[in-house]
Scaffold this motif. Structure first.
Motif, PDB file in Angstrom:
ATOM      1  N   VAL A  99      -9.958  22.988  25.413  1.00 21.06           N
ATOM      2  CA  VAL A  99     -10.720  23.866  26.229  1.00 21.06           C
ATOM      3  C   VAL A  99     -10.867  23.721  27.562  1.00 21.06           C
ATOM      4  O   VAL A  99     -10.796  22.568  28.047  1.00 21.06           O
ATOM      5  CB  VAL A  99     -12.330  23.644  25.528  1.00 21.06           C
ATOM      6  CG1 VAL A  99     -13.275  24.311  26.408  1.00 21.06           C
ATOM      7  CG2 VAL A  99     -12.618  24.059  24.214  1.00 21.06           C
ATOM      8  N   VAL A 100     -10.618  24.722  28.187  1.00 23.31           N
ATOM      9  CA  VAL A 100     -10.346  24.820  29.692  1.00 23.31           C
ATOM     10  C   VAL A 100     -11.696  25.563  30.189  1.00 23.31           C
ATOM     11  O   VAL A 100     -12.019  26.689  29.714  1.00 23.31           O
ATOM     12  CB  VAL A 100      -9.266  25.229  30.483  1.00 23.31           C
ATOM     13  CG1 VAL A 100      -8.055  24.394  30.071  1.00 23.31           C
ATOM     14  CG2 VAL A 100      -8.900  26.678  29.900  1.00 23.31           C
ATOM     15  N   SER A 101     -12.308  25.123  31.185  1.00 21.76           N
ATOM     16  CA  SER A 101     -13.711  25.947  31.693  1.00 21.76           C
ATOM     17  C   SER A 101     -13.728  25.498  33.268  1.00 21.76           C
ATOM     18  O   SER A 101     -13.369  24.408  33.618  1.00 21.76           O
ATOM     19  CB  SER A 101     -14.654  25.460  30.733  1.00 21.76           C
ATOM     20  OG  SER A 101     -16.055  25.907  31.386  1.00 21.76           O
ATOM     21  N   ASN A 102     -14.767  26.404  33.733  1.00 21.92           N
ATOM     22  CA  ASN A 102     -15.213  26.011  35.075  1.00 21.92           C
ATOM     23  C   ASN A 102     -16.667  25.861  35.243  1.00 21.92           C
ATOM     24  O   ASN A 102     -17.109  25.813  36.366  1.00 21.92           O
ATOM     25  CB  ASN A 102     -14.764  27.221  36.025  1.00 21.92           C
ATOM     26  CG  ASN A 102     -15.784  28.279  35.568  1.00 21.92           C
ATOM     27  OD1 ASN A 102     -16.051  28.575  34.402  1.00 21.92           O
ATOM     28  ND2 ASN A 102     -16.087  29.273  36.591  1.00 21.92           N
ATOM     29  N   GLY A 103     -17.324  25.341  34.264  1.00 21.56           N
ATOM     30  CA  GLY A 103     -18.659  25.111  34.367  1.00 21.56           C
ATOM     31  C   GLY A 103     -19.205  24.449  33.050  1.00 21.56           C
ATOM     32  O   GLY A 103     -18.763  23.939  32.315  1.00 21.56           O
ATOM     33  N   LYS A 104     -20.460  24.904  32.817  1.00 18.87           N
ATOM     34  CA  LYS A 104     -21.394  24.232  31.616  1.00 18.87           C
ATOM     35  C   LYS A 104     -20.798  25.148  30.286  1.00 18.87           C
ATOM     36  O   LYS A 104     -20.939  26.331  30.280  1.00 18.87           O
ATOM     37  CB  LYS A 104     -22.807  24.499  32.012  1.00 18.87           C
ATOM     38  CG  LYS A 104     -23.646  24.079  31.039  1.00 18.87           C
ATOM     39  CD  LYS A 104     -25.389  24.239  31.083  1.00 18.87           C
ATOM     40  CE  LYS A 104     -25.737  23.414  32.548  1.00 18.87           C
ATOM     41  NZ  LYS A 104     -27.183  23.602  32.921  1.00 18.87           N
ATOM     42  N   ILE A 105     -20.792  24.207  29.515  1.00 22.78           N
ATOM     43  CA  ILE A 105     -20.460  24.904  28.015  1.00 22.78           C
ATOM     44  C   ILE A 105     -21.236  24.036  27.061  1.00 22.78           C
ATOM     45  O   ILE A 105     -21.669  23.144  27.061  1.00 22.78           O
ATOM     46  CB  ILE A 105     -18.773  24.813  27.932  1.00 22.78           C
ATOM     47  CG1 ILE A 105     -18.474  23.288  27.785  1.00 22.78           C
ATOM     48  CG2 ILE A 105     -18.115  25.446  28.972  1.00 22.78           C
ATOM     49  CD1 ILE A 105     -17.107  22.970  27.431  1.00 22.78           C
ATOM     50  N   GLY A 106     -21.188  24.904  25.775  1.00 21.89           N
ATOM     51  CA  GLY A 106     -21.749  23.877  24.591  1.00 21.89           C
ATOM     52  C   GLY A 106     -20.928  24.378  23.342  1.00 21.89           C
ATOM     53  O   GLY A 106     -20.348  25.223  23.455  1.00 21.89           O
ATOM     54  N   PHE A 107     -21.140  23.797  22.211  1.00 19.30           N
ATOM     55  CA  PHE A 107     -20.453  23.925  20.989  1.00 19.30           C
ATOM     56  C   PHE A 107     -21.138  24.283  19.928  1.00 19.30           C
ATOM     57  O   PHE A 107     -22.540  23.989  19.899  1.00 19.30           O
ATOM     58  CB  PHE A 107     -19.519  22.609  20.779  1.00 19.30           C
ATOM     59  CG  PHE A 107     -18.491  22.329  21.682  1.00 19.30           C
ATOM     60  CD1 PHE A 107     -17.329  22.907  21.327  1.00 19.30           C
ATOM     61  CD2 PHE A 107     -18.804  21.807  22.834  1.00 19.30           C
ATOM     62  CE1 PHE A 107     -16.161  22.738  22.248  1.00 19.30           C
ATOM     63  CE2 PHE A 107     -17.489  21.600  23.604  1.00 19.30           C
ATOM     64  CZ  PHE A 107     -16.407  22.042  23.489  1.00 19.30           C
ATOM     65  N   ALA A 108     -20.777  24.647  18.783  1.00 16.28           N
ATOM     66  CA  ALA A 108     -21.601  25.157  17.612  1.00 16.28           C
ATOM     67  C   ALA A 108     -20.518  24.865  16.533  1.00 16.28           C
ATOM     68  O   ALA A 108     -19.333  25.331  16.680  1.00 16.28           O
ATOM     69  CB  ALA A 108     -22.167  26.335  17.627  1.00 16.28           C
ATOM     70  N   LEU A 109     -21.047  24.694  15.313  1.00 15.86           N
ATOM     71  CA  LEU A 109     -20.192  24.389  14.089  1.00 15.86           C
ATOM     72  C   LEU A 109     -20.715  25.046  12.995  1.00 15.86           C
ATOM     73  O   LEU A 109     -21.758  25.054  12.803  1.00 15.86           O
ATOM     74  CB  LEU A 109     -19.659  23.000  13.986  1.00 15.86           C
ATOM     75  CG  LEU A 109     -20.749  21.872  13.767  1.00 15.86           C
ATOM     76  CD1 LEU A 109     -21.422  22.094  12.176  1.00 15.86           C
ATOM     77  CD2 LEU A 109     -20.465  20.628  14.115  1.00 15.86           C
TER      78      LEU A 109
END
Length: 560
Positions: free
Chosen positions: A221-231
């Motif tokens: 995962v590449v990102s520039n800020g705030k992220i979250g996950f779900a499964l």
């Protein structure tokens, strides 16, 4: 912070181990094979116990799990159907649901009360019915909202009425579980409009590759800020074909606890939060329940333990992250996923061409709103939603259109419709209907003057419905004036297409008799073992009323 979180996790395990594991026996004398587990994600609720398969048959003996007093008996066509509640002297209550019938002494008490109250549906609180461990208290069945023969078995704290995972009381020792949980899908979400993940501003599905050590490695995962996950995950308990719910999920960021939920215990009023616990938007679109490992806005769900960032990861430049997810069942079988994360500078997206119509309303979830139109209105109390949202609200030809179907609703909103154009008789038979294709679904409605309102917990289209059609009573299991002395039961089918069945009463030779209602088969059934029939000619009268007081009557004669 790390030491504090680890200490909290340790304390949780110590508290969990305090439940008595040798006090209760299994409620059945067959191998335990589960079709549902505690905390399993269901429609609009978390499952509150274990569903034990009964080999697709009814009538197996149900045993009291320990000595105790029967403190509650409920009989209903819906929910748990025929259910028993036993309070035990150690402070816990066991619950047995979807029963076919009760043991003789309990059945006699219940039937006496049903005839006294003249109602099949009863809720009783006896004070003097004792049972001993291993005493047969009932037979397994398929009553109420059951989708097939099984026993629903649950534990509650008697004082607080909180429900507790039955596995904590030793039920896990009766189940052989050698299967790891399964993660079928993993998603990563940008937390706001200025963040992207893997060059997208929308949630991104990540592929999983199994490693030599049995763990899984996700797409970077590449990102520039705030992220979250779900499964999207499920457990396999007694065989590889039987999908059940997950017991525990933990996430770690570079080794530090990040987010956790564990189905040890929860209160009944927490169960409604299941739609915010999952990614409700994706569920409505794809019918898949992704369990979020972050919280956008806080809400009262006690199974969740989180860090100060609510499970989000704030991706920074010049830092590499490893995000680990551990999914566990109660037997200690685990599945582990590692997700590499790194920072990437923001890219330029073209300006959005999305147009906003004048009917779009921005709703702050902590505030209240009342929208009034020519013939309709809708009231949002505070905390109707879980988070701020833009809703499309409009009226067209007397139909209130609440177009957003992808936001989870926390508390009911009130829909009000004008019925001044209806005649006085039509007003008495009117209701707030949910438009479902070419049909209208009934909502419990209340009238005030020339307005009719209903509290609803779903978005959609609402319009005035009129129900002036009585229910149907049909398909008796006997021919009029025939001799039916060889039959064990008398039955008819009943149905109502709009507002639904409200009450049903039967009279044999002008005396009220008990008829059990099974809404799944649409049958009313009287058992001749009640000994209310007389030798020779008998007259049966059945009266069925719907929720808007339309009444149907069936009268016939038979010989016994």
């Amino acid at each position: 912070m790390k030491k504090c979180c680890l200490l909290f996790f340790f304390i949780t395990q110590v508290i969990f181990a305090q439940y008595p594991t040798g006090y209760f026996r299994s409620p059945l004398d067959i191998p335990i094979n589960l079709s549902g587990t505690f905390g399993e994600l269901r429609s609009n609720h978390f499952h509150s116990g274990l569903d034990i398969r009964t080999n697709n048959i009814e009538g197996l003996p149900v045993y009291a799990a320990a000595d105790g007093m029967i403190v509650r008996i409920k009989v209903s066509p819906f929910g748990y159907g025929k259910a028993l509640y036993i309070a035990h002297p150690n402070g816990y209550t066991t619950v047995y649901g979807h029963l076919q019938q009760f043991s003789d002494k309990i059945e006699a008490y219940v039937k006496e009360q049903q005839y006294r109250q003249k109602s099949f549906e009863v809720e009783l609180y006896p004070s003097n019915i004792k049972v001993s461990q291993s005493e047969i208290i009932a037979l397994t069945g398929n009553s109420g909202g059951s989708g097939g023969p099984h026993l629903h078995f649950e534990f509650r704290d008697t004082a607080s009425e909180k429900i507790i995972n039955p596995m904590a009381f030793g039920m896990n020792k009766l189940i052989k579980d050698e299967f790891n949980p399964v993660i079928s899908s993993l998603m990563v979400y940008p937390a706001n409009d200025s963040t992207y993940v893997n060059k997208s501003r929308n949630p991104v599905s990540l592929s999983l590759q199994k490693q030599v050590d049995g763990t899984f490695l996700a797409t970077k995962v590449v990102s520039n800020g705030k992220i979250g996950f779900a499964l999207n995950s499920f457990d396999l308990s007694t065989n590889k074909y039987n999908k059940t719910g997950i017991y525990k999920v933990e996430s770690f960021l570079n080794g530090s606890p990040n987010f956790k939920y564990e189905f040890e215990t929860f209160a009944f009023d927490e169960s409604k939060h299941v739609n915010y616990f999952i990614d409700f938007n994706t569920f409505k679109k794809l019918k898949q329940r992704f369990q979020k490992l972050f919280i956008k806005e806080n809400y009262p769900l006690s199974i969740i333990n989180k860090n100060t960032k609510n499970g989000f990861i704030d991706v920074k430049p010049n830092v590499n992250y490893t995000y680990k997810i551990v999914v566990s069942d109660f037997h200690g079988n685990t599945t582990v996923v590692n997700v590499p994360i790194s920072y990437e500078k923001a890219i330029q997206f073209p300006a959005s061409s999305k147009t906003v119509s004048k009917e779009n309303y921005f709703i702050k979830y902590k505030s209240e709103y009342n929208f009034e139109f020519e013939k309709t209105a809708v009231y949002f109390p505070p905390l109707t939603l879980y988070q701020n949202a833009t809703l499309n609200i409009a009226e067209k030809n007397g139909v209130l259109d609440l177009e957003n179907t992808f936001e989870a609703i926390q508390n009911a909103l009130t829909v009000t419709l004008d019925i001044s154009d209806l005649s006085e008789e039509e007003q008495k038979k009117s209701f707030v209907g949910t438009v479902s294709g070419y049909n209208l679904e009934y909502n419990t409605s209340f009238k005030k003057g020339t307005k009719i309102s209903a509290k609803v917990k779903s978005f959609g289209k609402y319009k005035v419905g009129i129900d002036n059609v009585p229910p149907r009573i049909y398909n008796p299991n006997f021919i009029e004036n025939s001799n039916i002395s060889k039959l064990k039961t008398l039955s008819v089918s009943i149905n109502d297409v709009l507002s639904g069945i409200d009450s049903y009463n039967a009279y044999l030779n002008n005396e009220w008799i008990l008829m059990e209602y099974d809404y799944k088969t649409k049958k009313l059934i009287h058992n001749f073992e009640d000994d209310r029939v007389i030798p020779g000619n008998n007259t049966i009268k059945i009266v069925v009323t719907d929720k808007l007081d339309n009444t149907a009557t069936f009268t016939s004669n038979f010989i016994y």
